[in-house]
Design a protein around this motif. Structure first.
Motif, PDB file in Angstrom:
ATOM      1  N   UNK A  43       0.830  -1.206   0.000  1.00 30.19           N
ATOM      2  CA  UNK A  43       0.000   0.000   0.000  1.00 30.19           C
ATOM      3  C   UNK A  43       0.863   1.254   0.000  1.00 30.19           C
ATOM      4  N   UNK A  44       1.943   1.232   0.795  1.00 32.97           N
ATOM      5  CA  UNK A  44       2.815   2.396   0.867  1.00 32.97           C
ATOM      6  C   UNK A  44       3.520   2.646  -0.454  1.00 32.97           C
ATOM      7  N   UNK A  45       3.925   1.553  -1.146  1.00 31.28           N
ATOM      8  CA  UNK A  45       4.565   1.702  -2.459  1.00 31.28           C
ATOM      9  C   UNK A  45       3.586   2.302  -3.461  1.00 31.28           C
ATOM     10  N   UNK A  46       2.341   1.833  -3.442  1.00 33.60           N
ATOM     11  CA  UNK A  46       1.332   2.376  -4.356  1.00 33.60           C
ATOM     12  C   UNK A  46       1.118   3.872  -4.106  1.00 33.60           C
ATOM     13  N   UNK A  47       1.124   4.273  -2.844  1.00 37.41           N
ATOM     14  CA  UNK A  47       0.994   5.697  -2.519  1.00 37.41           C
ATOM     15  C   UNK A  47       2.164   6.504  -3.089  1.00 37.41           C
ATOM     16  N   UNK A 112      -2.589   0.291  -6.987  1.00 38.68           N
ATOM     17  CA  UNK A 112      -2.296   1.666  -7.419  1.00 38.68           C
ATOM     18  C   UNK A 112      -3.598   2.396  -7.748  1.00 38.68           C
ATOM     19  N   UNK A 113      -4.518   1.701  -8.379  1.00 40.85           N
ATOM     20  CA  UNK A 113      -5.801   2.321  -8.735  1.00 40.85           C
ATOM     21  C   UNK A 113      -6.580   2.723  -7.488  1.00 40.85           C
ATOM     22  N   UNK A 114      -6.527   1.906  -6.438  1.00 40.86           N
ATOM     23  CA  UNK A 114      -7.225   2.250  -5.187  1.00 40.86           C
ATOM     24  C   UNK A 114      -6.660   3.517  -4.565  1.00 40.86           C
ATOM     25  N   UNK A 115      -5.399   3.803  -4.827  1.00 40.08           N
ATOM     26  CA  UNK A 115      -4.770   5.015  -4.285  1.00 40.08           C
ATOM     27  C   UNK A 115      -4.974   6.228  -5.202  1.00 40.08           C
ATOM     28  N   UNK A 116      -5.688   6.029  -6.300  1.00 38.84           N
ATOM     29  CA  UNK A 116      -6.006   7.158  -7.183  1.00 38.84           C
ATOM     30  C   UNK A 116      -5.177   7.246  -8.440  1.00 38.84           C
ATOM     31  N   UNK A 117      -4.334   6.253  -8.709  1.00 38.36           N
ATOM     32  CA  UNK A 117      -3.518   6.265  -9.914  1.00 38.36           C
ATOM     33  C   UNK A 117      -4.217   5.592 -11.087  1.00 38.36           C
TER      34      UNK A 117
END
Length: 315
Positions: A43-47, A112-117
């Motif tokens: 999760x942190x990497x995706x952010x 990544x999509x869940x984080x807005x990417x």
């Protein structure tokens, strides 16, 4: 309370020149190791990836999947065998590897999509992205005799076609790439993720190649982290055995990418939360920066070297 708020503001101010310097540039990030296996680190990497994208940097992610492949082929009753760190890959192992890599790819795209990417999953076979050839492995025995070993469907990168990646970048998509490619005969090959990331970075003349690993970075003979390493020094440390085992191919990958036009490369500890941001948006960084050549500084101490490295965004 006021001091804590002030410290947060200082972090943002420290990042500003780096954001300005790298806006519009491409970073190729190899994602693997423990960072891939921990839910918190995923999760942190995706952010981090989404933040890079939002400040105008173009991230491209290349992921591995070695431990997960080993786990699956074990469940299937197959055995893992390695030669110089490369997995011997027969057709059954290749099929299992593709299954694992596809699952990892889609999971990472979703995270990544869940984080807005706006992430898009690819393999090297999509859009003729990675054309590969069978790796010719040569090993040397204890007596110095060299011999060729067939390690199966393991590939070297023949060429990279960056057109698809440039199209995705131009339309604000984040490419997430599984490291497989195909040969001229249509055969699928499994490619080392570090190598695939390095060749993609070279094809794009990327600003940075960042390799996430399960170690702090490159260390000297005393076990102390080297904040900066140039290509000539890297070759010397390999020859002397200071850089050894699994770190050799990572450092060689960085040097090869530099030789092919990548501006700077980094080996960082993916077990550290927000490792990418700490490496590129702070003066000290947290890993090892591998560069083509380093500016000469007289009486360069370890402390001074760390300060010199702080100018990485402006060099």
């Amino acid at each position: 309370m006021k001091e804590a708020v002030h410290n947060r503001a200082e972090v943002l101010i420290e990042a500003l020149p780096y954001i300005r310097r790298f806006r519009g540039k491409t970073f190729v990030i190899k994602y693997g190791g423990h960072a891939m296996q921990s839910e918190e680190l995923r999760e942190s990497f995706a952010q981090e990836v989404v933040l890079l994208d939002l400040v105008g940097i173009n991230p491209i992610i290349v992921h591995g999947g070695g431990p997960q492949i080993t786990e699956l082929i074990g469940k299937l009753g197959l055995k893992s065998r390695f030669v110089r760190g490369m997995r011997v890959t027969d057709p059954a192992t290749m099929e299992a590897a593709e299954m694992v890599l596809q699952r990892i790819n889609k999971d990472l795209v979703a995270t990544i999509s869940r984080q807005g990417g706006r992430a898009v999953g690819l393999s090297g076979k999509d859009g003729d992205l990675i054309r590969s050839r069978k790796m010719r492995m040569v090993v040397t025995d204890d007596n110095g005799k060299r011999s060729r070993v067939d390690i199966g469907l393991v590939g070297e990168v023949d060429r990279v076609n960056p057109e698809l990646l440039r199209t995705l970048e131009a339309n604000n998509f984040i490419p997430v790439i599984a490291p497989t490619g195909f040969g001229r005969d249509g055969q699928t090959y499994n490619i080392n993720a570090d190598v695939a990331a390095g060749e993609i970075a070279a094809a794009l003349k990327a600003e940075k190649l960042i390799l996430l690993s399960d170690v702090e970075g490159v260390k000297d003979k005393d076990g102390k982290l080297l904040p900066t390493l140039d290509a000539a020094e890297a070759r010397r440390l390999i020859a002397r055995g200071v850089i050894h085992e699994g770190m050799i191919p990572k450092v060689e990958c960085c040097v090869e990418a530099l030789n092919k036009g990548v501006a700077k490369t980094h080996i960082i500890d993916g077990r550290v939360k927000h490792a990418v941001l700490l490496e590129i948006f702070t003066r000290s960084g947290i890993g090892t920066e591998v560069v083509q050549r380093r500016a000469r500084v007289s009486a360069l101490t370890d402390t001074a070297r760390g300060a010199e490295r702080g100018g990485k965004a402006n060099s």
